[in-house]
Scaffold this motif. Structure first.
Motif, PDB file in Angstrom:
ATOM      1  N   GLY A  63     -28.429 -12.378 -29.073  1.00 27.88           N
ATOM      2  CA  GLY A  63     -29.554 -13.295 -29.229  1.00 27.88           C
ATOM      3  C   GLY A  63     -29.387 -14.206 -30.429  1.00 27.88           C
ATOM      4  N   ILE A  64     -28.949 -13.653 -31.540  1.00 27.38           N
ATOM      5  CA  ILE A  64     -28.770 -14.459 -32.748  1.00 27.38           C
ATOM      6  C   ILE A  64     -27.654 -15.481 -32.557  1.00 27.38           C
ATOM      7  CG2 ILE A  64     -28.003 -14.363 -35.154  1.00 27.38           C
ATOM      8  CD1 ILE A  64     -29.498 -11.662 -35.322  1.00 27.38           C
ATOM      9  N   SER A  65     -26.543 -15.048 -31.971  1.00 24.24           N
ATOM     10  CA  SER A  65     -25.423 -15.972 -31.801  1.00 24.24           C
ATOM     11  C   SER A  65     -25.728 -17.063 -30.774  1.00 24.24           C
ATOM     12  CB  SER A  65     -24.151 -15.216 -31.418  1.00 24.24           C
ATOM     13  OG  SER A  65     -24.314 -14.614 -30.159  1.00 24.24           O
ATOM     14  N   SER A  66     -26.463 -16.728 -29.721  1.00 22.58           N
ATOM     15  CA  SER A  66     -26.792 -17.759 -28.732  1.00 22.58           C
ATOM     16  C   SER A  66     -27.787 -18.769 -29.295  1.00 22.58           C
ATOM     17  CB  SER A  66     -27.316 -17.120 -27.455  1.00 22.58           C
ATOM     18  OG  SER A  66     -28.496 -16.393 -27.706  1.00 22.58           O
ATOM     19  N   GLN A  67     -28.730 -18.324 -30.113  1.00 21.53           N
ATOM     20  CA  GLN A  67     -29.648 -19.276 -30.731  1.00 21.53           C
ATOM     21  C   GLN A  67     -28.943 -20.122 -31.780  1.00 21.53           C
ATOM     22  OE1 GLN A  67     -33.114 -17.223 -32.096  1.00 21.53           O
ATOM     23  NE2 GLN A  67     -33.881 -16.878 -30.038  1.00 21.53           N
ATOM     24  N   TYR A  68     -27.984 -19.530 -32.489  1.00 23.12           N
ATOM     25  CA  TYR A  68     -27.207 -20.298 -33.463  1.00 23.12           C
ATOM     26  C   TYR A  68     -26.413 -21.386 -32.734  1.00 23.12           C
ATOM     27  CZ  TYR A  68     -23.746 -21.520 -36.956  1.00 23.12           C
ATOM     28  OH  TYR A  68     -22.945 -22.216 -37.811  1.00 23.12           O
TER      29      TYR A  68
END
Length: 71
Positions: A63-68
């Motif tokens: 989730g964090i990497s896709s939002q980044y």
């Protein structure tokens, strides 16, 4: 500042959809693992329950990497 707010407004819908998708997938997987650990009590149930925490961490990283990447 105006460019940042414009980018926020433009990408907000996709970010919310992405969060709901990743969160929903994590919820379903954790629900399946929890029900499996209740059915198979004992060592196998404990291993399944502990593996769910590992998968939860992977979903958080995803989730964090896709939002980044989106921003």
């Amino acid at each position: 500042m105006i460019a940042s707010v414009t980018a926020l407004i433009r990408k907000l819908g996709m970010a919310v959809l992405l969060s709901i998708t990743v969160g929903g997938a994590a919820f379903v997987i954790l629900l399946l693992f929890s029900s499996a650990s209740l059915l198979w009590a004992g060592l196998i149930g404990l291993i399944i329950q502990q593996a769910s925490y590992f998968l939860n961490g992977l979903f958080q990283i995803w989730g964090i990497s896709s939002q980044y990447h989106l921003w």
